[in-house]
Scaffold this motif. Sequence first.
Motif, PDB file in Angstrom:
ATOM      1  N   THR A  25     -71.890 112.239 -31.808  1.00 22.28           N
ATOM      2  CA  THR A  25     -72.627 111.139 -31.186  1.00 22.28           C
ATOM      3  C   THR A  25     -73.299 110.308 -32.277  1.00 22.28           C
ATOM      4  OG1 THR A  25     -74.577 112.542 -30.950  1.00 22.28           O
ATOM      5  CG2 THR A  25     -73.084 112.467 -29.095  1.00 22.28           C
ATOM      6  N   ARG A  26     -73.252 109.003 -32.099  1.00 19.17           N
ATOM      7  CA  ARG A  26     -73.843 108.101 -33.085  1.00 19.17           C
ATOM      8  C   ARG A  26     -74.750 107.110 -32.371  1.00 19.17           C
ATOM      9  NH1 ARG A  26     -69.326 109.031 -36.609  1.00 19.17           N
ATOM     10  NH2 ARG A  26     -69.506 111.269 -36.531  1.00 19.17           N
ATOM     11  N   VAL A  27     -75.829 106.724 -33.016  1.00 24.63           N
ATOM     12  CA  VAL A  27     -76.545 105.581 -32.479  1.00 24.63           C
ATOM     13  C   VAL A  27     -75.852 104.331 -32.997  1.00 24.63           C
ATOM     14  CG1 VAL A  27     -78.774 106.725 -32.297  1.00 24.63           C
ATOM     15  CG2 VAL A  27     -78.208 105.520 -34.381  1.00 24.63           C
ATOM     16  N   THR A  28     -75.735 103.347 -32.159  1.00 30.43           N
ATOM     17  CA  THR A  28     -75.171 102.081 -32.594  1.00 30.43           C
ATOM     18  C   THR A  28     -76.317 101.175 -32.995  1.00 30.43           C
ATOM     19  OG1 THR A  28     -75.182 101.347 -30.309  1.00 30.43           O
ATOM     20  CG2 THR A  28     -73.128 102.226 -31.163  1.00 30.43           C
ATOM     21  N   ILE A  29     -76.180 100.559 -34.138  1.00 28.27           N
ATOM     22  CA  ILE A  29     -77.255  99.719 -34.641  1.00 28.27           C
ATOM     23  C   ILE A  29     -76.803  98.275 -34.728  1.00 28.27           C
ATOM     24  CG2 ILE A  29     -78.222 101.631 -35.945  1.00 28.27           C
ATOM     25  CD1 ILE A  29     -77.017 100.393 -38.423  1.00 28.27           C
ATOM     26  N   ASP A  30     -77.754  97.399 -34.645  1.00 26.82           N
ATOM     27  CA  ASP A  30     -77.474  95.975 -34.752  1.00 26.82           C
ATOM     28  C   ASP A  30     -77.568  95.579 -36.222  1.00 26.82           C
ATOM     29  OD1 ASP A  30     -77.400  93.261 -34.732  1.00 26.82           O
ATOM     30  OD2 ASP A  30     -78.655  93.039 -32.965  1.00 26.82           O
ATOM     31  N   ALA A  31     -76.399  95.373 -36.830  1.00 22.46           N
ATOM     32  CA  ALA A  31     -76.352  95.096 -38.262  1.00 22.46           C
ATOM     33  C   ALA A  31     -77.154  93.841 -38.616  1.00 22.46           C
ATOM     34  CB  ALA A  31     -74.903  94.958 -38.727  1.00 22.46           C
ATOM     35  N   LYS A  32     -77.134  92.848 -37.736  1.00 24.16           N
ATOM     36  CA  LYS A  32     -77.872  91.601 -37.993  1.00 24.16           C
ATOM     37  C   LYS A  32     -79.364  91.866 -38.131  1.00 24.16           C
ATOM     38  CE  LYS A  32     -75.096  87.941 -35.849  1.00 24.16           C
ATOM     39  NZ  LYS A  32     -74.144  87.869 -36.941  1.00 24.16           N
ATOM     40  N   ALA A  83     -64.372 104.722 -42.824  1.00 21.82           N
ATOM     41  CA  ALA A  83     -64.855 104.302 -41.504  1.00 21.82           C
ATOM     42  C   ALA A  83     -66.304 104.721 -41.387  1.00 21.82           C
ATOM     43  CB  ALA A  83     -64.014 104.941 -40.397  1.00 21.82           C
ATOM     44  N   ARG A  84     -67.194 103.774 -41.617  1.00 22.20           N
ATOM     45  CA  ARG A  84     -68.612 104.098 -41.553  1.00 22.20           C
ATOM     46  C   ARG A  84     -69.376 102.863 -41.095  1.00 22.20           C
ATOM     47  NH1 ARG A  84     -68.898 104.674 -48.132  1.00 22.20           N
ATOM     48  NH2 ARG A  84     -68.431 102.494 -48.604  1.00 22.20           N
ATOM     49  N   GLU A  85     -70.697 102.954 -41.130  1.00 20.39           N
ATOM     50  CA  GLU A  85     -71.493 101.786 -40.750  1.00 20.39           C
ATOM     51  C   GLU A  85     -72.328 101.324 -41.936  1.00 20.39           C
ATOM     52  OE1 GLU A  85     -72.901 100.824 -36.970  1.00 20.39           O
ATOM     53  OE2 GLU A  85     -72.511 102.819 -36.181  1.00 20.39           O
ATOM     54  N   VAL A  86     -72.993 100.209 -41.742  1.00 19.90           N
ATOM     55  CA  VAL A  86     -73.847  99.711 -42.814  1.00 19.90           C
ATOM     56  C   VAL A  86     -74.970 100.707 -43.105  1.00 19.90           C
ATOM     57  CG1 VAL A  86     -73.422  97.287 -42.368  1.00 19.90           C
ATOM     58  CG2 VAL A  86     -75.277  98.444 -41.175  1.00 19.90           C
ATOM     59  N   THR A  87     -75.408 100.724 -44.338  1.00 17.86           N
ATOM     60  CA  THR A  87     -76.529 101.588 -44.680  1.00 17.86           C
ATOM     61  C   THR A  87     -77.825 100.813 -44.466  1.00 17.86           C
ATOM     62  OG1 THR A  87     -76.282 100.867 -46.961  1.00 17.86           O
ATOM     63  CG2 THR A  87     -75.276 102.946 -46.373  1.00 17.86           C
ATOM     64  N   LEU A 111     -82.909 106.481 -39.034  1.00 16.18           N
ATOM     65  CA  LEU A 111     -81.678 105.777 -38.660  1.00 16.18           C
ATOM     66  C   LEU A 111     -80.452 106.485 -39.222  1.00 16.18           C
ATOM     67  CD1 LEU A 111     -82.069 101.905 -38.884  1.00 16.18           C
ATOM     68  CD2 LEU A 111     -81.425 103.292 -36.934  1.00 16.18           C
ATOM     69  N   ASN A 112     -80.517 106.790 -40.486  1.00 18.76           N
ATOM     70  CA  ASN A 112     -79.384 107.464 -41.120  1.00 18.76           C
ATOM     71  C   ASN A 112     -79.040 108.768 -40.418  1.00 18.76           C
ATOM     72  OD1 ASN A 112     -78.079 106.148 -43.262  1.00 18.76           O
ATOM     73  ND2 ASN A 112     -79.944 106.277 -44.479  1.00 18.76           N
ATOM     74  N   ALA A 113     -80.079 109.529 -40.106  1.00 14.65           N
ATOM     75  CA  ALA A 113     -79.846 110.821 -39.458  1.00 14.65           C
ATOM     76  C   ALA A 113     -79.230 110.626 -38.078  1.00 14.65           C
ATOM     77  CB  ALA A 113     -81.163 111.588 -39.348  1.00 14.65           C
ATOM     78  N   LEU A 114     -79.755 109.678 -37.317  1.00 11.37           N
ATOM     79  CA  LEU A 114     -79.268 109.470 -35.959  1.00 11.37           C
ATOM     80  C   LEU A 114     -77.909 108.783 -35.930  1.00 11.37           C
ATOM     81  CD1 LEU A 114     -82.520 108.495 -34.056  1.00 11.37           C
ATOM     82  CD2 LEU A 114     -81.329 110.683 -34.086  1.00 11.37           C
ATOM     83  N   MET A 115     -77.562 108.111 -37.016  1.00 12.06           N
ATOM     84  CA  MET A 115     -76.231 107.516 -37.097  1.00 12.06           C
ATOM     85  C   MET A 115     -75.179 108.599 -37.287  1.00 12.06           C
ATOM     86  SD  MET A 115     -77.093 104.106 -39.246  1.00 12.06           S
ATOM     87  CE  MET A 115     -75.468 103.799 -39.910  1.00 12.06           C
TER      88      MET A 115
END
Lengths: 152, 152
Positions: free
Chosen positions: A55-62, B147-151, B14-18
């Motif tokens: 499970t991941r939280v989705t974040i608003d990159a903006k 495949a990851r998200e912004v830090t 945030l990092n942890a929950l991502m």
Amino acid sequence: MNNYQIDNLDKSILNALMENARAPYAELAKRFNVSAGTIHVRVEKMKQAGIMQGTRVTIDAKKLGYDVCCFIGVNLKHARDYPDTIEQLEKFEEVVEAYYTTGNYSIFIKVMTHSIEHLQDVLINKIQTIEAIQSTETLISLQNPIAREVTP
Amino acid sequence: MNNYQIDNLDKSILNALMENARAPYAELAKRFNVSAGTIHVRVEKMKQAGIMQGTRVTIDAKKLGYDVCCFIGVNLKHARDYPDTIEQLEKFEEVVEAYYTTGNYSIFIKVMTHSIEHLQDVLINKIQTIEAIQSTETLISLQNPIAREVTP
DNA sequence: TATGAAAGACCGCTCCC
DNA sequence: GGGAGCGGTCTTTCATA
């Protein structure tokens, strides 16, 4: 472990959890007319089968200041440089996705930056310093009207 | 509501929950040497600020039979057809992402299908039936090494 | 074998410091 | 920001079809 055939209930649960991973099992149970225990069993099975990965939280990159999203098509001098290049690209935190593709480009990457200046910096001082890269082509994304996942 | 400046603790959370949206607050509290109540307050703040948008389970598309991932560059006959085209593309469940881009293509989409035959079907019987589309160019993804998200 | 019901443990939320 | 109590949720166990 590998080939667990999911049924309609599993699909419903997946769909619900893809929208909200923290949805209470009791609520799903009521919605799908089964007990909470059953939801739990199904979820565990799908986790075991590797269908649900986490499970991941989705974040608003903006909101974090990442205003610029773009795709960059990368051409390599030699196809054999692929693994090394990926390894190097991975070090740049602005590179959030990479694909090894057939077609116009060897590697296709998604890059998130704070600004156009930041993008230029990443291109010139990071990506284009990689020896194996012959050329790049940038597609800046102005909007992202569709963003979803596959339907189970 | 809009410009909440996050600090290092927020970033850590945030990092942890991502990585795991269901991580217990108490565990995060211990890891970051604060109380669970503080974690709760920070999470709520970030939710309010719109930084955290929600939680999703990540699923393995391959396990659901989606073996083919590809990008399709779409060129429109007229730029003004953009909204209509997006609306139509959205109806095809195989289209999971769409971007309005500058550069070689007008619209850039990500498509997931069960097989190459399925991809052909989507291309010919769905995407290319849209009047406003002049041409398409397909990039099939063989691998997805990053495949990851912004830090934060 | 899979489901349903209930008991216990855990977690998140709120109030007060 | 820290700590304690309440309420809710998840997990487990057992009985059942």
